[in-house]
Design a protein around this motif. Sequence first.
Motif, PDB file in Angstrom:
ATOM      1  N   LEU A 151       9.194  -7.920  -0.814  1.00 30.17           N
ATOM      2  CA  LEU A 151      10.612  -7.642  -0.877  1.00 30.17           C
ATOM      3  C   LEU A 151      10.907  -6.381  -0.090  1.00 30.17           C
ATOM      4  CD1 LEU A 151      11.185  -8.368  -4.671  1.00 30.17           C
ATOM      5  CD2 LEU A 151      11.693  -9.874  -2.743  1.00 30.17           C
ATOM      6  N   PHE A 152      12.190  -6.156   0.205  1.00 31.23           N
ATOM      7  CA  PHE A 152      12.542  -4.998   1.001  1.00 31.23           C
ATOM      8  C   PHE A 152      12.131  -3.718   0.290  1.00 31.23           C
ATOM      9  CE2 PHE A 152      15.504  -1.734   2.608  1.00 31.23           C
ATOM     10  CZ  PHE A 152      15.155  -1.803   3.934  1.00 31.23           C
ATOM     11  N   PRO A 153      11.630  -2.706   1.013  1.00 33.05           N
ATOM     12  CA  PRO A 153      11.170  -1.464   0.394  1.00 33.05           C
ATOM     13  C   PRO A 153      12.223  -0.823  -0.502  1.00 33.05           C
ATOM     14  CG  PRO A 153      10.571  -1.519   2.708  1.00 33.05           C
ATOM     15  CD  PRO A 153      11.452  -2.707   2.463  1.00 33.05           C
ATOM     16  N   VAL A 154      11.779  -0.290  -1.634  1.00 30.88           N
ATOM     17  CA  VAL A 154      12.657   0.413  -2.561  1.00 30.88           C
ATOM     18  C   VAL A 154      12.031   1.761  -2.870  1.00 30.88           C
ATOM     19  CG1 VAL A 154      13.555  -1.676  -3.610  1.00 30.88           C
ATOM     20  CG2 VAL A 154      11.500  -0.633  -4.540  1.00 30.88           C
ATOM     21  N   GLY A 155      12.759   2.599  -3.600  1.00 29.09           N
ATOM     22  CA  GLY A 155      12.209   3.874  -4.015  1.00 29.09           C
ATOM     23  C   GLY A 155      12.379   4.962  -2.983  1.00 29.09           C
ATOM     24  N   GLY A 156      13.219   4.764  -2.001  1.00 31.77           N
ATOM     25  CA  GLY A 156      13.425   5.783  -0.983  1.00 31.77           C
ATOM     26  C   GLY A 156      14.308   5.245   0.118  1.00 31.77           C
ATOM     27  N   SER A 157      14.420   5.967   1.198  1.00 31.29           N
ATOM     28  CA  SER A 157      15.276   5.538   2.292  1.00 31.29           C
ATOM     29  C   SER A 157      14.614   5.851   3.613  1.00 31.29           C
ATOM     30  CB  SER A 157      16.636   6.248   2.216  1.00 31.29           C
ATOM     31  OG  SER A 157      16.467   7.642   2.337  1.00 31.29           O
ATOM     32  N   VAL A 158      14.978   5.058   4.614  1.00 30.60           N
ATOM     33  CA  VAL A 158      14.507   5.280   5.969  1.00 30.60           C
ATOM     34  C   VAL A 158      15.613   6.017   6.721  1.00 30.60           C
ATOM     35  CG1 VAL A 158      13.727   4.176   8.071  1.00 30.60           C
ATOM     36  CG2 VAL A 158      13.196   3.151   5.868  1.00 30.60           C
ATOM     37  N   SER A 187       0.500  -4.181  -4.561  1.00 31.15           N
ATOM     38  CA  SER A 187       1.444  -3.070  -4.475  1.00 31.15           C
ATOM     39  C   SER A 187       0.886  -1.943  -3.614  1.00 31.15           C
ATOM     40  CB  SER A 187       1.776  -2.538  -5.868  1.00 31.15           C
ATOM     41  OG  SER A 187       0.639  -1.943  -6.464  1.00 31.15           O
ATOM     42  N   ILE A 188       1.796  -1.266  -2.922  1.00 29.47           N
ATOM     43  CA  ILE A 188       1.474  -0.103  -2.100  1.00 29.47           C
ATOM     44  C   ILE A 188       2.463   0.999  -2.451  1.00 29.47           C
ATOM     45  CG2 ILE A 188       1.263   0.798   0.239  1.00 29.47           C
ATOM     46  CD1 ILE A 188       0.722  -2.001   1.218  1.00 29.47           C
ATOM     47  N   GLU A 189       1.940   2.199  -2.617  1.00 24.32           N
ATOM     48  CA  GLU A 189       2.799   3.339  -2.930  1.00 24.32           C
ATOM     49  C   GLU A 189       2.451   4.490  -2.003  1.00 24.32           C
ATOM     50  OE1 GLU A 189       4.160   6.120  -6.727  1.00 24.32           O
ATOM     51  OE2 GLU A 189       2.727   4.470  -6.984  1.00 24.32           O
ATOM     52  N   PHE A 190       3.475   4.988  -1.282  1.00 22.56           N
ATOM     53  CA  PHE A 190       3.276   6.061  -0.324  1.00 22.56           C
ATOM     54  C   PHE A 190       4.336   7.132  -0.500  1.00 22.56           C
ATOM     55  CE2 PHE A 190       1.485   2.471   2.208  1.00 22.56           C
ATOM     56  CZ  PHE A 190       0.192   2.943   2.264  1.00 22.56           C
ATOM     57  N   PRO A 191       4.012   8.354  -0.125  1.00 23.25           N
ATOM     58  CA  PRO A 191       5.036   9.399  -0.070  1.00 23.25           C
ATOM     59  C   PRO A 191       5.778   9.349   1.264  1.00 23.25           C
ATOM     60  CG  PRO A 191       2.924  10.326   0.492  1.00 23.25           C
ATOM     61  CD  PRO A 191       2.675   8.866   0.182  1.00 23.25           C
ATOM     62  N   THR A 192       6.581  10.359   1.518  1.00 24.19           N
ATOM     63  CA  THR A 192       7.326  10.425   2.770  1.00 24.19           C
ATOM     64  C   THR A 192       6.390  10.741   3.931  1.00 24.19           C
ATOM     65  OG1 THR A 192       9.316  11.159   1.644  1.00 24.19           O
ATOM     66  CG2 THR A 192       9.170  11.606   3.995  1.00 24.19           C
ATOM     67  N   PHE A 193       6.513   9.944   5.003  1.00 27.37           N
ATOM     68  CA  PHE A 193       5.698  10.143   6.190  1.00 27.37           C
ATOM     69  C   PHE A 193       6.585  10.213   7.421  1.00 27.37           C
ATOM     70  CE2 PHE A 193       2.076   7.853   3.933  1.00 27.37           C
ATOM     71  CZ  PHE A 193       1.343   9.008   3.754  1.00 27.37           C
ATOM     72  N   GLU A 194       6.056  10.819   8.440  1.00 25.36           N
ATOM     73  CA  GLU A 194       6.640  10.712   9.776  1.00 25.36           C
ATOM     74  C   GLU A 194       5.578  10.069  10.657  1.00 25.36           C
ATOM     75  OE1 GLU A 194       8.196  14.316  11.274  1.00 25.36           O
ATOM     76  OE2 GLU A 194       9.521  14.671   9.563  1.00 25.36           O
ATOM     77  N   LEU A 246       5.890  -5.563   9.845  1.00 25.79           N
ATOM     78  CA  LEU A 246       5.579  -6.297   8.620  1.00 25.79           C
ATOM     79  C   LEU A 246       5.335  -7.745   9.020  1.00 25.79           C
ATOM     80  CD1 LEU A 246       8.438  -4.810   6.375  1.00 25.79           C
ATOM     81  CD2 LEU A 246       6.063  -4.031   6.512  1.00 25.79           C
ATOM     82  N   ARG A 247       4.097  -8.229   8.803  1.00 26.97           N
ATOM     83  CA  ARG A 247       3.763  -9.570   9.292  1.00 26.97           C
ATOM     84  C   ARG A 247       2.963 -10.341   8.238  1.00 26.97           C
ATOM     85  NH1 ARG A 247       0.177  -9.467  14.469  1.00 26.97           N
ATOM     86  NH2 ARG A 247       2.088  -8.539  15.305  1.00 26.97           N
ATOM     87  N   ASP A 248       3.348 -11.602   8.048  1.00 24.83           N
ATOM     88  CA  ASP A 248       2.627 -12.510   7.156  1.00 24.83           C
ATOM     89  C   ASP A 248       2.464 -11.924   5.753  1.00 24.83           C
ATOM     90  OD1 ASP A 248       2.214 -14.569   9.061  1.00 24.83           O
ATOM     91  OD2 ASP A 248       0.608 -13.408   9.958  1.00 24.83           O
ATOM     92  N   SER A 290       5.268  -5.436  -3.625  1.00 27.83           N
ATOM     93  CA  SER A 290       5.965  -4.171  -3.794  1.00 27.83           C
ATOM     94  C   SER A 290       5.502  -3.150  -2.767  1.00 27.83           C
ATOM     95  CB  SER A 290       5.712  -3.626  -5.206  1.00 27.83           C
ATOM     96  OG  SER A 290       6.259  -2.343  -5.363  1.00 27.83           O
ATOM     97  N   LEU A 291       6.465  -2.545  -2.116  1.00 28.54           N
ATOM     98  CA  LEU A 291       6.203  -1.468  -1.171  1.00 28.54           C
ATOM     99  C   LEU A 291       7.042  -0.276  -1.616  1.00 28.54           C
ATOM    100  CD1 LEU A 291       4.800  -0.588   1.439  1.00 28.54           C
ATOM    101  CD2 LEU A 291       6.726  -1.522   2.714  1.00 28.54           C
ATOM    102  N   MET A 292       6.456   0.537  -2.478  1.00 32.87           N
ATOM    103  CA  MET A 292       7.163   1.677  -3.054  1.00 32.87           C
ATOM    104  C   MET A 292       6.921   2.898  -2.177  1.00 32.87           C
ATOM    105  SD  MET A 292       8.572   0.523  -5.850  1.00 32.87           S
ATOM    106  CE  MET A 292       8.914   1.998  -6.784  1.00 32.87           C
TER     107      MET A 292
END
Length: 527
Positions: A285-292, A244-251, A278-280, A265-267
């Motif tokens: 699953l598709f990122p959840v917990g926010g929006s692009v 699992s990876i969890e990040f805040p909002t980035f630019e 995103l490779r290999d 999980s990519l939260m």
Amino acid sequence: MRQWKEWVSFRGGEGGAFPHLQVLCIRHCPNLTGELPCELPSLTTLQICRCQQLVASVPRVSAIRELKILNCGQVLFGSPPYDFTHLQTSGIEISNISQWKELPQGLRGLTILKCVSAESLLEGIMQNNTCLQHLILKRCCFSRSLCRCCLPTSLKSLRITTCRRLHFLLPEFLKCDHPLLERLRIEGGYCRSISAFSFGVFPKLTRLEIYGIEGLESLSISISEGSLPALDILLIHTCYDLVSIEFPTFELTRYEIIHCKKLKSLMCSLGSFEKLILRDCPLLLFPVGGSVFSINSLRIDNCDKLTPQVEWGLQGLASLAQVSIRGGCQDLVSFPKEGLLPSTLTSLVIESLPNLKSLDGKGLQLLTSLKKLCINDCQNLQSLPKEGLPTSISFLKISNCPLLKNRCQFWKGEDWQHIAHIPRIVVDDQVLQAALQAFDPSFLNKFKLSRNDPPNGTIFCYVQFRHCSSPTHLHDCHGPLCFTLLMIFGEKRRQTIFKVIALQNGGILNLQSSSRRKLCHVGLCGA
């Protein structure tokens, strides 16, 4: 010189015995002991490697630019402290610093290899150095947790490579302030979790790389309230145990997650970034917990569970210009679905999709800004859509798609009518360029013509040149007829072939070139 035991010095004139010596390398001398020459006023490079018995002081030379001391006994810096004012960014590369009490003054770059009990290094001798900007710790070992981390506040880049027992280093390191650090790379070693990474202590960090950490199952990064991280590039590669990876909002300009086989999980609230790769990551699953809300380029390679869906909301991303789907997506039979991608898309790459059988014509027709379309290694792709391809496409590449190759043959392939308008076409090893343009029929005076043309007839004329660097400029023809010229450029076996197609109101034309170029073939057929 494995038998060499002692450096026998003798005094010369002013400047010592070697007043002009610039480079001194002593390697693989396991029995060498004693002192090194001390008067080397012109020395700029000093390398001492694998001299296990050597006990000596480094020559005091302010002009030195490169210093490497590896696998030696006790090669020390004397007192008072050395001032290496000319050291390059690479600085000192050294393996044994157990006898050091402080770093040389003016040192900007330092590489430390195979240091045992490296925690004493980070707790002591570096804290008073105000010039060190670049530090590499390579294949070092930590025997206990750090009591404190006293890295110089002047550091701009830090690389920790293949260091054992990272869990002794990282907790304390991630608590300390690093006000000027811009680049951080952690590569190799073992650590189960990185959960306290806060950009509050890395206010100027622009590039973060995490490579090949064994045992790493979770990664959590946070930002302090009210702070805006400077991070621009985030790379996570080859962490096979990461779940699992969890990040805040980035630019971000660039964001890569590659070869993370167990990642599920990519939260994250991804925010905005230029490029996402995103490779290999077969379980992701598709990122959840926010929006692009802003993205320029999206690339998904060999991620079996990341089959693009309309629910992702990509069609609402006006900034999305490039999409690449390569491998994985075992259940993908038709692509792209209507409404999947935004009309602003300019480049689309489809590659190695084993079960893809058709392109969705309606979905493609909505891509009104599409300029580049590449279709590679889709063995079961049967045909191009009957609706045709978008008229905006200027470059089409088709490679290793056996069912499409014959259908896209020049003029006679079943799908040629769907691609004839495209200026540049590449099919396997054959490069075709087509440019459709209107022009005056004046080019006919460049050829000797005999024609029997009914007034309202239609003729297709085909002319082929070889060894031409550019098409013939055709002009100065008088007559009422209106022509359209389609030039197809092909390149094969170092020969350039130009094919000129003229559609004319007239009869059959017999063309003979009056120019210096050799006319190799003339094909005529009524249309």
